[in-house]
Structure formats: C-alpha cells, structure tokens
Design a protein around this motif. Structure first.
Motif, PDB file in Angstrom:
ATOM      1  N   ARG A  37     -60.460   6.654 -23.243  1.00 53.08           N
ATOM      2  CA  ARG A  37     -60.691   7.424 -22.035  1.00 53.08           C
ATOM      3  C   ARG A  37     -59.506   7.408 -21.080  1.00 53.08           C
ATOM      4  O   ARG A  37     -59.612   7.032 -19.903  1.00 53.08           O
ATOM      5  N   ILE A  38     -58.408   7.830 -21.649  1.00 55.25           N
ATOM      6  CA  ILE A  38     -57.210   7.954 -20.826  1.00 55.25           C
ATOM      7  C   ILE A  38     -57.165   9.387 -20.291  1.00 55.25           C
ATOM      8  O   ILE A  38     -57.474  10.332 -21.016  1.00 55.25           O
ATOM      9  N   SER A  39     -56.774   9.530 -19.042  1.00 53.72           N
ATOM     10  CA  SER A  39     -56.853  10.848 -18.409  1.00 53.72           C
ATOM     11  C   SER A  39     -56.010  11.887 -19.130  1.00 53.72           C
ATOM     12  O   SER A  39     -54.946  11.593 -19.651  1.00 53.72           O
ATOM     13  N   GLU A  40     -56.542  13.071 -19.127  1.00 49.70           N
ATOM     14  CA  GLU A  40     -55.853  14.191 -19.756  1.00 49.70           C
ATOM     15  C   GLU A  40     -54.427  14.312 -19.257  1.00 49.70           C
ATOM     16  O   GLU A  40     -53.490  14.516 -20.033  1.00 49.70           O
ATOM     17  N   ALA A  41     -54.301  14.196 -17.982  1.00 48.65           N
ATOM     18  CA  ALA A  41     -52.993  14.381 -17.358  1.00 48.65           C
ATOM     19  C   ALA A  41     -51.987  13.387 -17.927  1.00 48.65           C
ATOM     20  O   ALA A  41     -50.905  13.754 -18.389  1.00 48.65           O
ATOM     21  N   VAL A  42     -52.368  12.149 -17.886  1.00 47.64           N
ATOM     22  CA  VAL A  42     -51.465  11.109 -18.380  1.00 47.64           C
ATOM     23  C   VAL A  42     -51.148  11.336 -19.850  1.00 47.64           C
ATOM     24  O   VAL A  42     -49.991  11.278 -20.286  1.00 47.64           O
ATOM     25  N   THR A  43     -52.192  11.603 -20.601  1.00 45.63           N
ATOM     26  CA  THR A  43     -52.006  11.842 -22.029  1.00 45.63           C
ATOM     27  C   THR A  43     -50.978  12.933 -22.265  1.00 45.63           C
ATOM     28  O   THR A  43     -50.043  12.773 -23.040  1.00 45.63           O
ATOM     29  N   LYS A  44     -51.187  14.018 -21.566  1.00 47.37           N
ATOM     30  CA  LYS A  44     -50.276  15.143 -21.756  1.00 47.37           C
ATOM     31  C   LYS A  44     -48.855  14.773 -21.355  1.00 47.37           C
ATOM     32  O   LYS A  44     -47.887  15.093 -22.052  1.00 47.37           O
ATOM     33  N   LYS A  45     -48.758  14.079 -20.242  1.00 46.93           N
ATOM     34  CA  LYS A  45     -47.431  13.700 -19.761  1.00 46.93           C
ATOM     35  C   LYS A  45     -46.694  12.897 -20.830  1.00 46.93           C
ATOM     36  O   LYS A  45     -45.539  13.154 -21.160  1.00 46.93           O
ATOM     37  N   ILE A  46     -47.417  11.934 -21.373  1.00 45.42           N
ATOM     38  CA  ILE A  46     -46.808  11.089 -22.396  1.00 45.42           C
ATOM     39  C   ILE A  46     -46.424  11.890 -23.631  1.00 45.42           C
ATOM     40  O   ILE A  46     -45.298  11.815 -24.128  1.00 45.42           O
ATOM     41  N   LEU A  47     -47.382  12.677 -24.103  1.00 44.06           N
ATOM     42  CA  LEU A  47     -47.123  13.489 -25.283  1.00 44.06           C
ATOM     43  C   LEU A  47     -45.896  14.378 -25.095  1.00 44.06           C
ATOM     44  O   LEU A  47     -45.041  14.498 -25.978  1.00 44.06           O
ATOM     45  N   ASP A  48     -45.845  14.998 -23.934  1.00 44.14           N
ATOM     46  CA  ASP A  48     -44.722  15.902 -23.672  1.00 44.14           C
ATOM     47  C   ASP A  48     -43.402  15.155 -23.697  1.00 44.14           C
ATOM     48  O   ASP A  48     -42.421  15.604 -24.280  1.00 44.14           O
ATOM     49  N   TYR A  49     -43.415  14.007 -23.051  1.00 45.74           N
ATOM     50  CA  TYR A  49     -42.183  13.236 -22.970  1.00 45.74           C
ATOM     51  C   TYR A  49     -41.723  12.794 -24.356  1.00 45.74           C
ATOM     52  O   TYR A  49     -40.536  12.859 -24.698  1.00 45.74           O
ATOM     53  N   ILE A  50     -42.688  12.392 -25.133  1.00 45.47           N
ATOM     54  CA  ILE A  50     -42.386  11.954 -26.495  1.00 45.47           C
ATOM     55  C   ILE A  50     -41.764  13.081 -27.296  1.00 45.47           C
ATOM     56  O   ILE A  50     -40.779  12.903 -28.003  1.00 45.47           O
ATOM     57  N   GLU A  51     -42.368  14.214 -27.134  1.00 42.69           N
ATOM     58  CA  GLU A  51     -41.857  15.419 -27.783  1.00 42.69           C
ATOM     59  C   GLU A  51     -40.420  15.652 -27.331  1.00 42.69           C
ATOM     60  O   GLU A  51     -39.511  15.863 -28.131  1.00 42.69           O
ATOM     61  N   LEU A  52     -40.257  15.574 -26.046  1.00 42.86           N
ATOM     62  CA  LEU A  52     -38.963  15.854 -25.429  1.00 42.86           C
ATOM     63  C   LEU A  52     -37.849  14.987 -26.001  1.00 42.86           C
ATOM     64  O   LEU A  52     -36.793  15.475 -26.402  1.00 42.86           O
ATOM     65  N   ILE A  53     -38.082  13.700 -26.007  1.00 44.60           N
ATOM     66  CA  ILE A  53     -37.013  12.820 -26.480  1.00 44.60           C
ATOM     67  C   ILE A  53     -37.086  12.581 -27.982  1.00 44.60           C
ATOM     68  O   ILE A  53     -36.276  11.850 -28.541  1.00 44.60           O
ATOM     69  N   GLY A  54     -38.041  13.241 -28.630  1.00 48.86           N
ATOM     70  CA  GLY A  54     -38.137  13.094 -30.086  1.00 48.86           C
ATOM     71  C   GLY A  54     -38.384  11.667 -30.511  1.00 48.86           C
ATOM     72  O   GLY A  54     -37.793  11.178 -31.466  1.00 48.86           O
ATOM     73  N   TYR A  55     -39.245  11.033 -29.781  1.00 53.06           N
ATOM     74  CA  TYR A  55     -39.522   9.627 -30.095  1.00 53.06           C
ATOM     75  C   TYR A  55     -40.312   9.464 -31.388  1.00 53.06           C
ATOM     76  O   TYR A  55     -41.210  10.232 -31.691  1.00 53.06           O
ATOM     77  N   ARG A  56     -39.929   8.470 -32.181  1.00 49.44           N
ATOM     78  CA  ARG A  56     -40.667   8.120 -33.387  1.00 49.44           C
ATOM     79  C   ARG A  56     -40.845   6.617 -33.384  1.00 49.44           C
ATOM     80  O   ARG A  56     -39.872   5.885 -33.207  1.00 49.44           O
ATOM     81  N   PRO A  57     -42.044   6.173 -33.587  1.00 58.85           N
ATOM     82  CA  PRO A  57     -42.261   4.723 -33.538  1.00 58.85           C
ATOM     83  C   PRO A  57     -41.474   3.999 -34.631  1.00 58.85           C
ATOM     84  O   PRO A  57     -41.217   4.566 -35.692  1.00 58.85           O
ATOM     85  N   ASN A  58     -41.091   2.805 -34.367  1.00 61.02           N
ATOM     86  CA  ASN A  58     -40.399   1.983 -35.351  1.00 61.02           C
ATOM     87  C   ASN A  58     -41.423   1.423 -36.339  1.00 61.02           C
ATOM     88  O   ASN A  58     -42.225   0.558 -36.011  1.00 61.02           O
ATOM     89  N   GLN A  59     -41.337   1.947 -37.534  1.00 59.10           N
ATOM     90  CA  GLN A  59     -42.329   1.581 -38.538  1.00 59.10           C
ATOM     91  C   GLN A  59     -42.257   0.117 -38.918  1.00 59.10           C
ATOM     92  O   GLN A  59     -43.236  -0.482 -39.325  1.00 59.10           O
TER      93      GLN A  59
END
Lengths: 344, 344
Positions: free
Chosen positions: A36-58
């Motif tokens: 139950r994380i707020s839509e706003a925060v979720t979107k913000k994070i997702l967008d930022y991740i997209e932006l910097i092309g982040y990929r988790p360290n497997q």
DNA sequence: CTGAAAGCGCTAACAG
DNA sequence: CTGTTAGCGCTTTCAG
C-alpha cells in the motif's frame, strides 16, 4: 557529502528521491500495491528508475535471496549434435522463464562431472540438469539430500529415486530391429560401445530381444568408449565386418558410431552401401541427404527439452518439499528411409 | 548463543578456531605469507577448512570484488555445428583458467542480442565474446566505453576499434574459387545469404574477384536469411539451378546452405551430383563420408577459440587500461575432396 | 602478526 | 504508508 548518490543503487535512488530504500525495494519488486504505497510515490520511483535506466544488481539480489536464477545443463559433449540441439531448445525456454543456463561437457567422465558439480554448487546455481557419467550416483544422491534440484537426462540410475526424462531405449531399439527383420534382413549386427549405462544397456537389450523373438543370430560389436571417434575405432569396425561376411544389416547405437561406420563402409566395402541394411540411433539432417538416405531412430528433442525444463521448474518452485520423483519416459520415432529398404 | 557458527562461512570458521575472520580470509586467499601469519595458525586453518570441506561463497566474493568469473559467449545458434565446436573448445580453456562460460544464441537478431547483453550485464559478467548480429554496433561501442571487455568473433564492425578474431574470408573464398577454376570449372555459382555482415561480404567479394581475375561470369544467388533452412529456401535454389542450366559448379558460403543445396541436388538433379563441382564453407565430418566427399573451406576452430580466449583473458587482466585493439585474422584451409575434382 | 569494522547492493522483519 | 536496520558472506583498510 559522504554518500555516493551518483551510483545506481537502491540507496542512491532513495536518497535522490527522498524516500527510503524499503519503499524503493518494494516498488521494484512489484509489491507497491500489496504494501500500500501511494500511487504518487510509486510513479515517481518508477519514472526515475526508467529515467536513469536502473537495473538491480543481481549478484546482491542472489546473495540476499540465495537464488541465482542460473541452472546448469551438463551434457556429455556440447559439440555433439544431439546435445547441442537439446541445449538450444532448453536455452529458449529457460530465458523465457527468467533463468540463465550454464552449459558444460563432462565427457562422460566421473572426475570431470564431480569437479563441475562442485564448481557450480559454489556458485550457488539453482539447479542441475545432468546427463550423468556412469559413476556419479552418490553425488547425485547427495545433491538430492541437500534439496538441490536435480533432473537427469538421457540416462539415469535405476537405484535412485531421482527425476529424469529419458526415452524408452529398449523399445526404440526393438522396433528398429523389428523393422529390419520385417524387411528381410536376417543377419543383423549391433555396433555399440562398452558404456554400461541405462541408455546403452536398453539399446542392447532391445536388440537381443528382437533377435530372440525372431530366432535370429546376434552379432554384437562392443567398442571401447575411448575409440568412439578414433582411427582405432574404425579399424575395429572394419575387422568386425571382415570377420562377419554374412552380415546383411548394421544397427548403430549412436550417431558418432554411425559416422565411423559409414566411413568404414565407404572406404572398405563400397558395394555394401546399397546392399546392407543400415539403421542409426540419433537423427541428423545429413542423413536425409546421404545416399542412401539413412533410417534413424529419432529422439523427440523438443519434447525432451520441454519436459526437462518443466520438471526442473517444478523442483525450483518447491525445492524443500519431498515429492514422488517424476520419471518421464518418452517415445522415440523410427524414421524410415532408403538404407533399410527391402533389398533384392 | 546468537551466532550460527555451524554455517560454512568464514565467520563460522573464525569462531570455531578462535581467530578473526581477517586471518581466515588471508590464508584462504593465499596471503598468509605476505601478511606474515604464523605457520601454526595457517596450518590450523587450512586443516580445518579441509576437514569441513569449506568452499567460499562465490556470490559474496563477486559482490565484494565486482568480478563474477563468468564470461559469456554469444553465438548465432549454439546448435550450429561450427559454433558448438567452438564452444566446446572455449569451455575447456575457460574452465582451466577458472572462468565459467555462459553460452547463448542470438539468432543473428539485434533485438535478441541487445536483450541478452543487458541481461548479462546485470549479472555482472566479466566479459563478452560475441558473434554479433548486424545492428548492434552502438551497443558494442557502449560496452567498450564502459570498459567492459568485449571481443568479437567470426564477423566484426570495420568502423569500430574492437578486438576481434576472424578469418580472412575474402582470401579463403578466392582460393576456393580459384581451386574450382583450376579444375576446369567455368560457370561457378555462389549461393549465399542476404546477410550484410563482414564474413558474408568477404566471401562474396572473394568470389567476385576470382571470377573477374579469370574473366569468368558471375552467378550469384542471394537467399533471404529467413530462408536459410526452410523449404522456401530449397525451392529458391531449385529455381536458380533450373534457370541457370549452364552452371558447372556451386560454392556455398555456409554449412546450412550446403545442406539445403545437397538436398536439392539429390532430389531434383541427381545426375549433377557427380558432374558438378561443389565446395562449401565450414567443414563437417559428414562431408568426409558423403558421396562424393565434399571439398570444404575449413575454419581453424581450435586456433580461433584459443585466440579468442587469449584476447579475452588479456582484457580481463586489465579492463581499465586503453590498448590498441587486437585484430586477429586467421587463415582458413581448403580441404580438397572429391566434389571439386576435375570432371571429364 | 591479528582483530575490528566498514562496506559491496539488496531484502524484509519490525517499528513507527 | 514509510523508514530503520540487520544481515547475506566476503575483502581489505586501519589499528593495534
């Protein structure tokens, strides 16, 4: 000042966005809703991740979760057509399911198999698909005891309750022989190796039963495994043919034997090529363009690969849980071509 | 009470032996001498490690050091004989050097290549050996910019300064053609694909130059890549042969084309088999037992694999340091067999 | 010569 | 709904 927020890491993202790593981790793992994380925060994070092309360290992920998303597929020899075809199909399925596959060749040698298995265990692969060499029963049992997913392929250990996918070698062999017999061949040789594993034993057994059923003589040449592709091996076959001039057909139990056999026939008994009945285990495109085209026992590669992966994925899902071993026995198909036609 | 010393970890060992993790780590990494750790302690640790069969967790090691000891070998299709043979040799060398190899097939497709590369980057593989699909120049350049070791194989990008090991396709092709010409073939067809990559371009060029040099006509059939193993492809070849009845020889630029070509000849032009000159790129054992045996341009697999790994290992040693790219061009060997003999 | 401790990047229990 | 925090197992700097 101290933080290296430039780095592509959860921490960096959290810092940059002014949220906590947990939040980032949750949305990363698709648990935004659930937690139950707020839509706003979720979107913000997702967008930022997209932006910097982040990929988790497997690697870190694996270290933490204990799962590497890697499975190994150990075969006898990856350059053998049969295995490389299998590998190709497995690769596709695995990648689709988010797994990577490490291939390796054990040369049917116990020492090498054992080394390889240890090697990969250290690397915490999630599971093993193995075409086992003859003497690694104990190791396989040990893996199972450690709850590490293992599935055997092509051959197996009758004494062990381990998942496996194989074909019905005895039946396939019997059918191939019966086919020759029905086409009037009466003096059929079996060319095989001294490998005492289930697949070869089955092929031998099928041949023997067929000969017995039709009251025909048996003529078996058993080559040392080491000679499978050597000149030595060819000479043995040549000698065998010379010593058994009455043979009117030959059944080869593996593709490399067939290659050698055809070479021998071509070199030393050219007339026999069109007179002798020839059947081989393991199909190959080239057999369809050979003259004569070669009748082959064709293993259901696609199906084998699928069953293998299906079985592995099931184990992966629930490695801890005991389960009745899946023993999958597929049927091979006899592809009849010119080389086993009735001869006049 | 709280510590789980039973676990096989440096910590556990340290606890058990009453030394510090540092000490254990040092002797584990063979730095006992260097760090001047007492013989007694060193031996004690070594013995204990032996006793419990401790093996370091590579994942943790990798996470810490940033090196995974994994390299990927991306080929067009691992079930293709040429690539699986290469893979087999590379596997041996790599394991010997303490590296594991991940094989994968890109089907010469850019999208798949790109996905695969990203996938493996996340998994922080140490390096890439790639048989590149046509349009991934930028990605390759990007990898290099990131100082990730890359070496190209079989084909390369002339505009890019990236290490590669290839063969001299143009020359190999020229020699093959010249051989046919010297054996009195005067109307030589080239059967190739529409792949516009260096290896194919070179083979085409060699053919053209040879024909020009001897003032012979060119007859080129360029098949769409998609048709490489399809019925469609066979029909195209059949049509081509029908429309060019004067052809007296055919040079196939890859092994799958040859298979198709031989099938077509066998089916539709059986008489041509022994009249036509035939040469193929990529050797195969079966060509030695075909009738006629098939003349082939044989690539030096062993040498290619060795050079590939040598180049990769050099990069791995010093990934950060700029270096003049190693451009290794090997020679292929023309193996002359019956199919290109002078015909009467 | 040996030990303490700081991370590598991530997950998830626990506590607000 | 979000943040703090304790590791996963290992390497390595810095202090004794």
């Amino acid at each position: 000042m101290k933080n290296k927020s430039k780095r592509n890491s959860i921490k960096g993202i959290a810092a940059e966005l002014g949220v906590s790593v947990t939040t980032v981790s949750f949305v990363l793992n698709g648990k935004a809703k659930e937690k139950r994380i707020s839509e706003a925060v979720t979107k913000k994070i997702l967008d930022y991740i997209e932006l910097i092309g982040y990929r988790p360290n497997q690697l870190a992920q694996s270290l933490r979760t204990g799962k590497s998303k890697i499975i190994v597929f150990m075969v006898e020899d990856i350059s053998n057509h049969f295995f490389s075809r299998l590998a190709r199909i497995i690769e596709d399925i695995a990648y689709q399911k988010g797994y990577k596959v490490l291939f390796c060749s054990n040369e049917n040698d116990d020492k090498k198999s054992l080394e390889l298995i240890d090697l990969f265990k250290e690397r915490q692969v999630d599971g093993f698909m193995i075409v086992p060499s003859p003497g690694i029963q104990d190791k396989i049992a040990a893996l199972k005891a450690e709850k590490i997913p293992v599935v055997l392929c092509d051959r197996y250990f009758p004494d062990l309750d381990i998942d496996h996918v194989i074909i019905d070698n005895e039946k396939a062999s019997y059918c191939a022989c019966e086919h020759l017999i029905k086409n009037n061949f009466k003096n059929i040789a079996l060319i095989t190796t001294d490998v005492r594993q289930t697949q070869m034993l089955g092929r031998l057994e099928g041949y023997k039963k067929a000969m017995a059923a039709y009251q025909l003589p048996t003529n078996v040449l058993i080559l040392p495994y080491k000679e499978k592709t050597t000149l030595q091996g060819k000479e043995s076959i040549t000698k065998f043919f010379y010593e058994n001039p009455d043979l009117d057909a030959a059944f080869f139990t593996t593709n490399y034997l067939t290659k050698n056999g055809l070479a021998v026939i071509k070199e030393s008994f050219p007339n026999a090529l069109n007179k002798m009945g020839i059947v081989t285990f393991d199909d190959n495109e080239l057999f369809t363009i050979y003259t004569p085209t070669i009748t082959a026992v064709s293993q259901p590669l696609e199906e084998m690969a699928k069953e293998l992966m299906k079985t592995m994925l099931a184990l992966l899902k629930n490695p801890k849980v005991a389960h009745p071993p899946k023993k999958i026995v597929l049927k091979a198909k006899l592809v009849v071509r010119e080389s086993s036609k009735v001869k006049e």
